[in-house]
Design a protein around this motif. Structure first.
Motif, PDB file in Angstrom:
ATOM      1  N   GLU A  57      -5.615   3.243  -1.668  1.00 11.57           N
ATOM      2  CA  GLU A  57      -5.011   3.631  -0.573  1.00 11.57           C
ATOM      3  C   GLU A  57      -5.556   2.525   0.495  1.00 11.57           C
ATOM      4  OE1 GLU A  57      -4.438   8.229  -0.034  1.00 11.57           O
ATOM      5  OE2 GLU A  57      -6.383   7.542  -0.421  1.00 11.57           O
ATOM      6  N   GLY A  59      -4.717   2.956   4.277  1.00 10.26           N
ATOM      7  CA  GLY A  59      -3.884   3.973   5.306  1.00 10.26           C
ATOM      8  C   GLY A  59      -3.291   3.138   6.272  1.00 10.26           C
ATOM      9  N   SER A  60      -3.750   2.164   7.233  1.00  7.98           N
ATOM     10  CA  SER A  60      -3.146   1.603   8.179  1.00  7.98           C
ATOM     11  C   SER A  60      -1.922   0.762   7.745  1.00  7.98           C
ATOM     12  CB  SER A  60      -4.494   0.847   8.691  1.00  7.98           C
ATOM     13  OG  SER A  60      -4.513  -0.537   7.911  1.00  7.98           O
ATOM     14  N   LEU A  61      -1.944   0.471   6.426  1.00  7.33           N
ATOM     15  CA  LEU A  61      -0.808  -0.384   5.950  1.00  7.33           C
ATOM     16  C   LEU A  61       0.389   0.579   5.165  1.00  7.33           C
ATOM     17  CD1 LEU A  61      -2.584  -3.487   4.480  1.00  7.33           C
ATOM     18  CD2 LEU A  61      -1.711  -3.228   6.614  1.00  7.33           C
ATOM     19  N   LYS A  62      -0.116   1.996   5.245  1.00  2.35           N
ATOM     20  CA  LYS A  62       0.684   2.873   4.380  1.00  2.35           C
ATOM     21  C   LYS A  62       0.731   2.568   2.922  1.00  2.35           C
ATOM     22  CE  LYS A  62       3.088   4.158   8.801  1.00  2.35           C
ATOM     23  NZ  LYS A  62       4.395   4.297   9.322  1.00  2.35           N
ATOM     24  N   PHE A  63      -0.159   1.676   2.553  1.00  4.03           N
ATOM     25  CA  PHE A  63      -0.127   1.314   1.184  1.00  4.03           C
ATOM     26  C   PHE A  63      -0.624   2.561   0.117  1.00  4.03           C
ATOM     27  CE2 PHE A  63      -2.269  -0.500  -2.484  1.00  4.03           C
ATOM     28  CZ  PHE A  63      -1.401  -1.127  -3.212  1.00  4.03           C
ATOM     29  N   SER A  64      -0.219   2.632  -0.860  1.00  7.03           N
ATOM     30  CA  SER A  64      -0.795   3.970  -1.994  1.00  7.03           C
ATOM     31  C   SER A  64      -0.262   3.334  -3.263  1.00  7.03           C
ATOM     32  CB  SER A  64      -0.409   5.164  -1.539  1.00  7.03           C
ATOM     33  OG  SER A  64      -1.002   6.284  -2.414  1.00  7.03           O
ATOM     34  N   LYS A  65      -1.189   3.210  -4.145  1.00  2.98           N
ATOM     35  CA  LYS A  65      -0.794   3.161  -5.621  1.00  2.98           C
ATOM     36  C   LYS A  65      -1.801   3.890  -6.432  1.00  2.98           C
ATOM     37  CE  LYS A  65      -0.159  -0.781  -8.690  1.00  2.98           C
ATOM     38  NZ  LYS A  65       1.504  -0.490  -9.056  1.00  2.98           N
ATOM     39  N   HIS A  93      -8.664   3.986   8.989  1.00  2.00           N
ATOM     40  CA  HIS A  93      -7.881   3.751   7.762  1.00  2.00           C
ATOM     41  C   HIS A  93      -7.387   2.531   7.163  1.00  2.00           C
ATOM     42  CE1 HIS A  93      -8.162   8.200   7.336  1.00  2.00           C
ATOM     43  NE2 HIS A  93      -7.601   8.276   8.534  1.00  2.00           N
ATOM     44  N   SER A  94      -8.233   1.463   8.044  1.00  5.20           N
ATOM     45  CA  SER A  94      -8.036  -0.022   7.533  1.00  5.20           C
ATOM     46  C   SER A  94      -8.644  -0.243   6.218  1.00  5.20           C
ATOM     47  CB  SER A  94      -8.279  -1.193   8.679  1.00  5.20           C
ATOM     48  OG  SER A  94      -9.532  -0.819   9.336  1.00  5.20           O
TER      49      SER A  94
END
Length: 1457
Positions: A57, A59-65, A93-94
């Motif tokens: 994750e 969070g600041s990039l709204k990335f999750s895998k 959350h960066s």
């Protein structure tokens, strides 16, 4: 690097416990890379012993895998480019957060063409709260570090070891802390072209730290590694061997604690280093095939670097030898020649196998030259990508590196099975019980905090617990001491001696005494020095085996101890005492009991009575008989109006001003207490500027000690300039640990916040309190510093005398001892051989001499005589001296004389005093103000009562009261080695009257005359007519009565206590003799009684007040009063304390004493606010103007600061002259204008003309030009009697005073039409008016001299400084008499008539023309008037000697008229 390393491995059950980088939760980030195109941010994930479900994750990039890994499976996963940091502050959350259901390992890669690197990621449960940073030095791009926060808010503290200009963050000062608050999973980036190596990073909660370089080397490569926390570092490391030439390899070693000892062993040589400060780094070259063994006494961070030529640069963070494992895995990179490096324990080495693609082989081991228990091996792994395992029974550390053209990589392996942990050592703190506010560390109890008490200003106290109170006592008090003993607490006591500054209602800290470890340390008046067990020593000094040290830090003497006590005193009025919390509830004194409750620091109910009650408990015995605890019922008070004034925005209110220079500190330190103290101190000291500046400085210092920089503009606003001594300059923020002769590296290692003050110029260092060239530094011995050329005793028995040799820079000693009539002792802090006794010779009255051996005689010579001087002596180390006296007759009485002047030559100085200039002293022909010191205190001059004291360091003292009393005291070392009117000091009074050739004199006159060395024309050593005065028996009986000299012998009189001290008979006889000689004149009686009084009080006898307003009154100047028993050493403006050299324990003496609130400024008593300046080691009065040599500069003392004009030159009408010992610009000439006879005027330029008419005339005037000339106006009113007699009244206006003198009136003038008797002093002495014979004389301080014969004659004399600026009948004084009649704006031919008319008054009636019989012209030699006037011009007459200076013809003609 364009290729990458792939980490893979198998899980180990003990990995988490023993440092293998496997776990279930990770946080990471990516440092900025060189390129931004074709960027790939990747994570390499490897499952260990079981299947793992992984979530990645940002969070600041709204990335999750999410993904699932089989046991042992490795997979590469890309994350968005936005995960690379670009700015210092990044959002919450960066961070890249990786979580897993089972143990995995994670490696992060930042891959770009030609610049790539990777880092093994540490699980969050292995992160720490303290790190030391390493970044490679050099390179054109930025060094980098990043902090990654975990799942909760955190505060991170950065403390660089040197100044860092951080990109986007500004300047981070070395040694100063910067605190950053981070939110969950927030990241923070620091980039700088300065090195970040050594920086300490601490946090409240665990964090991850990454460091490296944006692109390092040539060609450059991105470097990127995760740093281990300090807790995972060790004290022993095996360093891999270096790479083959042309590559260069080295290891960098970073310390984590102060005083770290490092050893580097290459098998042949062991290099040892001691690094004083945490964060220091050293580097060592690493040669091929020769690994190093690095050990330290404290934890170290080691980083291996290599140019890796012909490939790209690599970097490895090394593991310590206590973090070994028996199983490792590596991944090699395709198309890169890879090499494994294995460092193994000797035992079990044969079991080690290196396997890849199911093929195993054994390493070829090499013996480690530096460690017998270690072996090492290198194995080529080919150019293919392979999964490589290294297994065995021995403990190992495994690394891999490789490269190709412009390619390179290196990494540690990933351990898959760690060795069983060594049983942790026993906690040294088990069973240790500590006091309140202590914790156990390494088996010892240490304090957790400190508390500070202070005494500031006049003086304002603040206890350890924060209670504030004011107290004005001037005795000696215990500030703090160990009141509750404890065997583990070192006892100490800090006391202070307070004093007042002229105002007896307020006081300040004068002396600080610290007693600790059987050492007595006194910090008092001697800036740059302290007394240690009574002996004065230079700073810095180390005592008690290093347990106590005293150093100069800025304006302060700072005493520190090994247990945490710190005492800071600025040799003036600010004292700070800091104690460690180990002493909580164990102290007592004015600083309180330190129990955390300020309410009980003073007894209930509070107020003045409570303070005095508390004070009485902590007062100690004081030798000062004049000290007191209270303000005598007259405590200082400031009205509301005064408070409002001193709270003005340019005074104390500057501290509170919201937009002022101190506003940046308001949030850190509340200024209210400081401004209140400031108002109180400045008000009670009558607005003294230096008191204001000291208070503002106090707040500035406290702010800067908290890390807040203060704008130095406050000095300009408040008019508080800081003058720096020679060799130094001002800095608003300089090092608190300036380079000194004893510590050349202190600035580099200083951790204290910067301070404001004067700092040595480049190339100079501190020696004591002076800035000198480094080449001029002195010597050190036994923890003490000695300046070049200084002489001292090596022991306390004076058995070995040493000096600091300037050429060799070494201390040279030789055995020597004291003479038989000396003893080794301490006086004034100086150890030396001092005489066992001394003898005093004196001359009093008219004059009566008493020799060193006690013989008394009278001698009336009026020439210059040797009072005493040294003669050839077998003792070569006796310092020569010569004291001379000149006597003079009193008035018209030629039968007796008195001492007119005294001079002393010693130490190549000549000090002179003369009764014609009472209160004035010349040193080497230059006038000086008192007190005066020279040669670092070897010679000191000061006032004591009515006397001037001249005192030397070897015991000689000269006293003179500018009237008739002189005394000379010499030490017994001079016995038999002197001659003069004082005798030979051989203990035999009978042979004192020996002449210089050692023959006996016929009598006092013959004896005195033999020591004649000069004198004025007409002086004589003989009595008039050869008959010396005697007293008739009847007069002798009369003058022995109790109402006359008999006061001396009166058993019930004021001198009765003296009778038991010594025989008074001789003094009675002297008094009778003097009264006989002066026919009973009261002055002679008063002088005789005063001489007896001086001797009585010197013998510590109590003398009652014998003077009254009618009998021998003693006149005192402004702001002073008479005291019969005054303090021996009055307060002076020079240092606001007693004069240097004055013995404060001497008996009291009579004299004029400054009123309360006033201090001695030379010979005047002034308010504190009117005190003068110290400049070039000399004191100058306020507003005193003085000039440099040859008048090359003009200086003035204003508000405590000397301001000089170095471009000054005297005006065209002036010349530089040395007069009365002072250089000054004086008029080149003077000019005189006179109005005389019936009707005659002679101008200042010498032109003569008649003046007719009964009118008012303006003789001369000029308007004032500030700082250039003083204005004045002089006019006359002329009238003629019926008999033809001319009369003139005269009016002078100057300094706003109108002074009128009238015909026929003597001893009187009109001041603003008010009759005033003469003599008269106006405008604070700037105008003096007195009767001089039949004339009235007026003198001004600007050189005007006016004589009026009280009939018609007026003579005006002016200095040439008025040349060309005057107007009036006296002309313009331009040196040209031909233009005297020219009027301003006149076009026609000048005439005397027009000229007179122009300066005739229009305000009074005027009858022009000549009146009376004097208008009739008569002449011829037959005229009887002519015969009477001939005496003026006769070449053989009595006035002929004046003809060359003043032409006689105009006066002759006026006489005839």
């Amino acid at each position: 690097m364009r290729s990458l390393v792939l980490y893979a491995g198998v899980a180990a059950l003990l990995a988490v416990c023993h440092g293998c980088s496997t776990g279930r939760d990770f946080i990471a980030t990516f440092l900025p890379n060189y390129y931004t195109k074709n960027q790939r941010l990747q994570l390499v994930l490897t499952a260990r012993e079981s299947e793992a479900k992984v979530l990645i994750e940002v969070g600041s990039l709204k990335f999750s895998k999410g993904l699932t890994l089989s046991p042992g499976e490795t997979r590469w996963v890309s994350v968005p480019p936005g995960a690379q940091l670009q700015q210092p502050h990044n959002p919450p959350h960066s961070a890249v957060h990786i979580s897993s259901t089972a143990n995995i390992s994670v490696v992060a890669f930042n891959r770009q063409p030609y610049t790539s690197d990777g880092a093994v990621i540490t699980p969050t449960d292995q992160l720490g709260v303290e790190y030391r940073v390493f970044t490679p030095a050099g390179g054109p791009l930025e060094k980098q570090l990043a902090v990654v926060n975990g799942n909760s808010p955190n505060k991170v503290t950065f403390r660089p070891t040197q100044n860092v200009q951080a990109k986007g963050l500004g300047l981070w000062n070395g040694g100063r802390e910067t605190i950053i608050a981070l939110k969950p999973y927030q990241t923070f980036l620091v980039q700088s072209h300065s090195t970040l190596t050594g920086m300490q990073i601490k946090s409240q909660k665990p964090m991850a730290v990454f460091s490296g370089h944006r692109c390092y080397g040539s060609p450059c490569d991105h470097l990127y590694k995760q740093l281990p926390p300090v807790s995972q570092l060790g004290t022993e490391y095996m360093v891999p061997p270096g790479m083959k030439s042309p590559a260069q390899s080295w290891v960098s070693i970073v310390t984590t604690e102060d005083n770290t000892e490092v050893s580097v062993d290459n098998g042949k040589v062991t290099a040892k280093s001691k690094l004083k400060k945490a964060g220091e780094a050293i580097s060592e070259w690493v040669t091929p095939n020769q690994p190093l063994l690095v050990t330290g006494n404290k934890k170290l961070l080691l980083v291996f670097l290599s140019t890796n030529k012909p490939h790209d640069t690599i970097m490895l963070v090394l593991r310590s030898s206590d973090r070994l494992a028996s199983a490792w895995s590596l991944e090699t990179v395709d198309k890169m020649s890879s090499t494994a490096v294995i460092l193994s324990e000797l035992e079990g080495r044969d079991s080690v196998k290196v396997c890849m693609k199911s093929s195993c082989s054994s390493p070829m081991w090499s013996k480690h030259q530096a460690g017998a228990k270690w072996v090492w091996a290198k194995m080529g792994l080919g150019k293919e990508q392979n999964h490589v395992t290294v297994d065995g029974d021995s403990g190992m550390v495994v690394y891999v590196y490789g490269g190709e053209h412009r390619e390179g990589y290196a990494t540690a392996g990933v351990c898959s099975e760690a060795l069983p942990p060594v049983a942790p050592p026993l906690d040294p703190c088990d069973g240790v019980s500590c006091r309140e506010k202590e914790v156990c560390a390494k088996g010892s109890c240490v304090h957790v905090s400190t508390a500070t008490c202070h005494a500031l200003g006049d003086p304002h106290y603040k206890t350890f617990d924060g209670r504030r109170f004011d107290f004005q006592g001037t005795c000696t008090y215990i500030m703090t001491t160990v009141a509750k003993a404890d065997k583990d607490l070192t006892p100490f006591t800090v006391t202070t001696k307070n004093d007042h500054r002229g105002n007896r209602r307020v006081s300040f800290v004068r002396t600080v005494v610290v007693n600790v470890y059987d050492m007595n340390v006194i910090i008092s008046r001697h800036r740059g020095r302290v007394q240690v067990n009574g002996e004065l020593v230079n700073l810095p000094v180390s005592l008690s085996g290093g347990r106590v040290s005293v150093k100069q830090r800025g304006q302060y003497a700072v005493l520190t101890t090994d247990f945490g006590l710190t005492v800071r005193y600025n040799w003036n009025m600010r004292l700070y005492i800091s104690v460690p919390s180990s002493y909580y509830k164990h102290l007592g004194g004015l600083c309180g009991n330190y129990n955390g409750d300020g309410r009980d620091d003073l007894p209930i109910p509070g107020g003045v009575s409570s303070v005095l009650k508390m004070i009485s408990s902590w007062k100690v015995k004081d030798v000062d008989p004049f000290c007191r605890d209270t303000c005598g019922g007259k405590c200082p008070y400031c009205s509301e109006k005064q408070k409002h004034h001193y709270l003005g925005p340019k005074l104390c209110g500057l501290l509170n001003k919201q937009d002022g220079p101190f506003s940046v500190c308001h949030k850190t330190i509340n200024p209210e207490m400081y401004s209140a103290n400031c108002v109180y101190d400045v008000c009670t000291n009558q607005g003294a500027r230096h008191i204001l500046c000291d208070n503002l400085k106090s707040y500035s210092e406290d702010c800067m000690s908290e890390g807040v920089k203060i704008n130095p503009l406050w000095r300009e606003i408040a008019n508080c300039p800081l003058s720096c001594p020679a060799g130094s300059h001002y800095e608003a923020c300089g090092s608190a640990c300036p380079t000194s002769c004893t510590d050349r590296d202190t600035e580099q290692t200083c951790k204290s916040p910067c301070v404001e003050g004067c700092f040595c110029n480049k190339g100079r260092v501190l020696s004591g309190d002076r800035c000198i060239p480094q080449s001029s530094c002195g010597c050190q011995q036994k923890g003490r510093y000695y300046p070049q050329g200084s002489v001292f005793w090596a022991d306390d028995k004076c058995g070995s005398k040493c000096h600091c040799d300037a050429k060799s820079g070494k201390i040279i000693c030789k055995p020597v001892g004291c003479k038989p009539n000396e003893r080794c002792s301490l006086k004034g802090g100086v150890r030396d051989c001092y005489p066992l006794s001394s003898a005093t010779c004196q001359g009093t009255g008219d004059p009566h001499y008493k020799t060193f051996d006690g013989r008394r005689y009278g001698f009336q010579g009026t020439c210059i005589y040797v009072l005493s001087q040294t003669v050839h002596s077998p003792l070569p180390d006796l310092l020569p001296y010569q004291a001379l006296v000149q006597n003079e007759n009193r008035g018209r009485n030629r039968a007796v004389a008195y001492t007119k002047s005294v001079s002393l030559t010693v130490h190549n100085f000549t000090i002179s005093m003369n009764s014609d200039s009472p209160g004035k002293v010349l040193v080497n022909s230059r006038s000086v103000n008192l007190p005066y010191t020279a040669l670092e205190g070897k010679l000191s001059l000061f006032r004591q009562g009515s006397f001037c004291f001249v005192q030397t360091n070897f015991g000689l003292t000269l006293k003179f009261n500018w009237r008739s009393h002189v005394s000379l005291t010499v030490p017994s070392t001079y016995a038999g080695s002197v001659e003069g009117l004082c005798g030979d000091y051989n203990g035999k009074a009978g042979d004192d009257l020996q002449k210089p050739d050692r023959s006996p004199a016929k009598g006092p006159t013959d004896f005195g005359n033999s020591f004649k060395v000069g004198g004025d024309v007409g002086c004589t050593s003989e009595c008039p007519g050869g008959k010396c005065p005697v007293c008739e028996p009847t007069l002798a009986i009369r003058y022995q009565q109790k109402d006359s000299c008999g006061i001396i012998a009166n058993k019930a009189g004021p001198f009765r206590d003296c009778h038991a001290k010594f025989d008074h008979t001789e003094y009675l006889n002297d008094c009778v003799f003097d009264l006989c000689a002066y026919k009973g004149h009261i002055t002679a009686l008063c002088n005789s009684l005063t001489s007896y009084l001086v001797v009585c009080q010197a013998a510590s006898a109590v003398v009652e007040n014998w003077r009254t307003q009618q009998f021998c009154p003693l006149s005192c100047g402004a702001n002073s009063h008479y005291e019969a028993c005054a303090v021996p050493c009055p307060q002076t403006c020079d240092g606001f304390g007693p004069a240097e050299g004055c013995d404060v324990e001497a008996p009291c003496g009579e004299g004029c004493v400054c009123d309360d609130g006033f201090l001695l400024s030379d010979d005047q008593c002034v308010a504190v606010a009117e005190c003068g300046c110290q400049y070039n080691e000399q004191y100058y009065r306020s507003e005193q103007v003085f000039y440099g040599a040859d008048c090359g500069s003009r200086c003035v003392c204003l508000e405590g600061q000397v301001k000089c004009d170095d471009s000054f030159t005297c005006s065209a009408n002036e010349k530089c002259s040395l007069e009365s010992g002072v250089f000054s610009c004086v008029p080149k000439t003077t000019g005189s204008c006179s109005v005389f006879g019936s009707c005659s005027v002679r101008t200042l330029d010498g032109k003569s003309y008649p003046l007719w008419g009964e009118c008012g005339f303006l003789l001369s005037e000029v308007e004032e030009k500030a700082g250039v000339i003083s204005g004045f106006s002089l006019s006359i009113q002329q009238s003629t009697s019926k008999g033809g007699q001319v009369y003139r009244s005269v009016t002078l206006t100057a300094y706003s005073y109108e002074i009128t003198m009238r015909p026929g009136v003597v001893w009187e003038v009109l001041i603003e039409d008010i009759r005033t008797n003469l003599p008269l002093s106006l405008a604070d002495g700037k105008i003096e008016v007195h009767q001089g014979g039949s004339s009235i004389v007026i003198k001004t301080d600007f050189g005007l001299h006016l004589t009026y014969d009280t009939l018609a004659g007026v003579v005006l004399t002016l200095p040439s400084t008025y040349g060309g600026v005057l107007r009036g009948l006296c002309g313009d004084f331009n040196g040209d008499p031909s233009d005297d009649f020219v009027l301003a704006g006149q076009t026609g031919e000048p005439s005397v008539g027009d000229f007179i008319a122009a300066w005739t008054s229009k305000e009074v009636p005027c009858e022009p023309g000549c009146k009376g019989p004097t208008c009739t012209e008569t002449g011829g030699s037959e005229n009887p008037k002519t015969k009477h006037c001939d005496i003026i011009k006769s070449p053989k007459g009595p006035l002929a000697g004046c003809h060359a200076a003043v032409p006689p013809l105009p006066y002759f003609e006026a006489c005839v008229r």
